[in-house]
Design an enzyme around this catalytic site. Structure first.
Site, PDB file in Angstrom:
ATOM      1  N   ASN A  59       0.858  -1.188   0.000  1.00  0.00           N
ATOM      2  CA  ASN A  59       0.000   0.000   0.000  1.00  0.00           C
ATOM      3  C   ASN A  59       0.896   1.241   0.000  1.00  0.00           C
ATOM      4  O   ASN A  59       1.479   1.592   1.020  1.00  0.00           O
ATOM      5  CB  ASN A  59      -0.910  -0.015   1.227  1.00  0.00           C
ATOM      6  CG  ASN A  59      -1.854   1.179   1.273  1.00  0.00           C
ATOM      7  OD1 ASN A  59      -1.941   1.942   0.313  1.00  0.00           O
ATOM      8  ND2 ASN A  59      -2.557   1.337   2.382  1.00  0.00           N
TER       9      ASN A  59
ATOM     10  N   LYS B 168       0.045   4.267  -0.321  1.00  0.00           N
ATOM     11  CA  LYS B 168      -0.652   5.395   0.316  1.00  0.00           C
ATOM     12  C   LYS B 168      -0.458   6.667  -0.514  1.00  0.00           C
ATOM     13  O   LYS B 168      -0.438   6.617  -1.737  1.00  0.00           O
ATOM     14  CB  LYS B 168      -0.193   5.548   1.766  1.00  0.00           C
ATOM     15  CG  LYS B 168      -0.402   4.261   2.574  1.00  0.00           C
ATOM     16  CD  LYS B 168      -0.189   4.459   4.058  1.00  0.00           C
ATOM     17  CE  LYS B 168      -0.434   3.154   4.796  1.00  0.00           C
ATOM     18  NZ  LYS B 168      -0.339   3.310   6.264  1.00  0.00           N
TER      19      LYS B 168
ATOM     20  N   HIS C 223      -9.482   0.471   5.262  1.00  0.00           N
ATOM     21  CA  HIS C 223      -8.221   0.806   5.930  1.00  0.00           C
ATOM     22  C   HIS C 223      -8.482   1.797   7.054  1.00  0.00           C
ATOM     23  O   HIS C 223      -9.358   2.651   6.964  1.00  0.00           O
ATOM     24  CB  HIS C 223      -7.222   1.391   4.936  1.00  0.00           C
ATOM     25  CG  HIS C 223      -5.827   1.447   5.462  1.00  0.00           C
ATOM     26  ND1 HIS C 223      -5.402   2.454   6.311  1.00  0.00           N
ATOM     27  CD2 HIS C 223      -4.758   0.622   5.278  1.00  0.00           C
ATOM     28  CE1 HIS C 223      -4.138   2.244   6.621  1.00  0.00           C
ATOM     29  NE2 HIS C 223      -3.721   1.140   6.009  1.00  0.00           N
TER      30      HIS C 223
ATOM     31  N   GLU D 150      -7.091   4.385   8.043  1.00  0.00           N
ATOM     32  CA  GLU D 150      -7.010   5.812   7.704  1.00  0.00           C
ATOM     33  C   GLU D 150      -8.289   6.290   7.027  1.00  0.00           C
ATOM     34  O   GLU D 150      -8.647   7.464   7.131  1.00  0.00           O
ATOM     35  CB  GLU D 150      -5.781   6.044   6.830  1.00  0.00           C
ATOM     36  CG  GLU D 150      -4.487   5.890   7.620  1.00  0.00           C
ATOM     37  CD  GLU D 150      -3.296   5.407   6.810  1.00  0.00           C
ATOM     38  OE1 GLU D 150      -2.259   5.108   7.424  1.00  0.00           O
ATOM     39  OE2 GLU D 150      -3.397   5.321   5.572  1.00  0.00           O
TER      40      GLU D 150
ATOM     41  N   GLU E 264      -5.000  -5.290  10.726  1.00  0.00           N
ATOM     42  CA  GLU E 264      -4.017  -4.231  10.964  1.00  0.00           C
ATOM     43  C   GLU E 264      -4.357  -3.500  12.263  1.00  0.00           C
ATOM     44  O   GLU E 264      -5.207  -2.607  12.272  1.00  0.00           O
ATOM     45  CB  GLU E 264      -4.009  -3.232   9.809  1.00  0.00           C
ATOM     46  CG  GLU E 264      -3.581  -3.816   8.481  1.00  0.00           C
ATOM     47  CD  GLU E 264      -3.259  -2.722   7.478  1.00  0.00           C
ATOM     48  OE1 GLU E 264      -2.097  -2.633   7.058  1.00  0.00           O
ATOM     49  OE2 GLU E 264      -4.168  -1.949   7.128  1.00  0.00           O
TER      50      GLU E 264
ATOM     51  N   GLY F 151       2.404   2.404  10.881  1.00  0.00           N
ATOM     52  CA  GLY F 151       3.268   3.566  10.711  1.00  0.00           C
ATOM     53  C   GLY F 151       3.934   4.047  11.968  1.00  0.00           C
ATOM     54  O   GLY F 151       4.568   5.102  11.975  1.00  0.00           O
TER      55      GLY F 151
ATOM     56  N   SER G 149       3.521  -2.004  10.391  1.00  0.00           N
ATOM     57  CA  SER G 149       4.976  -1.852  10.497  1.00  0.00           C
ATOM     58  C   SER G 149       5.731  -3.127  10.112  1.00  0.00           C
ATOM     59  O   SER G 149       6.781  -3.448  10.687  1.00  0.00           O
ATOM     60  CB  SER G 149       5.368  -1.393  11.907  1.00  0.00           C
ATOM     61  OG  SER G 149       4.821  -0.107  12.179  1.00  0.00           O
TER      62      SER G 149
END
Length: 307
Positions: A63, A65, A147, A149, A217, A223, A263
């Protein structure tokens, strides 16, 4: 976002209501839940096979992003095209929307292309959105939906995400369906509750699970440089597969791939990949580095257990 320690002992945030979980630090989570989850009653003999519960190929997605520019993406695609990748892995990358056409026209056929999001229905007067039809038109095979985000920054809820997944699947795109808990939800013992609620929103509306890959996730690991230990990730993956068995079907539970994200990098992927219910990875920052992403793809080799 609050930071957490690199190691969270015994995954204590899974379900606080479980009897004596926090009073027995010397015991693993699986010992407490062995009667509920899909666990063997006796050790299986060691064989020279791929140790994977999902019956499909190992799956690794990258991904990208909101990263990259024309030149850096050209370099990344070149690195991927020249990388030696294990054959028994499905590999997918998800560039930013504006570079999808550049990537689909220059990337090796060995790697499929995914979008990072799609609209809930057919195209039309929806400013800023991208339709499934448009994604298919430029060669996308997959889309990432749910996701964290999109959930926690953009504000998409479970039902909206589920409907987007159903539409994409009906139109012929594969879906990488993301689930995972916030740090505060984990600390409140709601990891399972959150993941199962998110799963249910998909299960209530999708026409089939044939083209779905589930990506667990934990939001606190995305991140941040913090990563669940292999055992912690495995525990959640076991529970997700068990939920599918009980709420969808045993067949779906067996063949659906459940991948880990949070990560993941070239250093930790090997140990994570050894876990039976970790069927691959959804990779963020490390997917922007061609050689490191190839290392993660090739971590499938650690699933081969010695005779």
């Amino acid at each position: 976002m609050s930071m957490v320690s690199t190691y969270c002992p015994h995954f204590s945030g899974l379900r606080r209501s479980s009897p004596n979980l926090h009073n027995a630090p010397s015991q693993s989570f699986l010992q407490h839940f062995s009667s509920q989850l899909r666990l063997p009653s006796s050790p299986k003999p060691c064989r020279a096979v791929i140790a994977m519960s999902g019956s499909g190929k190992f799956f690794v997605g990258g991904n990208w992003k909101c990263n990259g520019a024309k030149d850096s993406i050209t370099k990344l695609v070149s690195d991927l095209n020249s990388a030696k990748l294990e054959s028994d892995v499905d590999v997918v990358v998800a560039p930013p929307f504006v570079y999808l056409d550049q990537v689909t026209s220059s990337l090796t056929d060995r790697i499929e292309v995914s979008a990072q999001n799609s609209w809930i229905g057919k195209g039309g007067a929806f400013t800023g959105e991208i339709s499934v039809e448009q994604l298919k038109d430029i060669g996308c095979k997959w889309v990432i939906l749910g996701h964290s985000e999109r959930r926690h920054v953009i504000g998409e809820d479970d039902q909206f995400i589920g409907k987007k997944a159903a539409f994409a699947l009906n139109e012929g795109l594969g879906v990488i369906a993301c689930i995972g808990e916030l740090l505060e939800e984990r600390e409140a013992g709601k990891t399972f509750d959150v993941c199962f609620q998110q799963l249910k929103a998909f299960a209530d509306v999708v026409p089939s699970w044939d083209n779905i890959v589930i990506a667990y996730e934990p939001v606190w690991a995305i991140g941040t440089g913090k990563v669940a230990t292999p055992q912690q990730a495995q525990e959640v993956h076991v529970a997700v597969r068990d939920w599918l068995k009980k709420n969808v079907s045993e067949e779906v539970a067996s063949k659906t791939r459940i991948i880990y994200g949070g990560s993941v990098n070239g250093s930790n992927c090997g140990e994570l990949a050894k876990e039976e219910d970790i069927d691959g990875f959804l990779v963020g920052g490390a997917s922007l580095k061609g050689p490191e992403f190839a290392t993660i793809v090739n971590s499938v080799t650690t699933k081969k257990v010695a005779a």
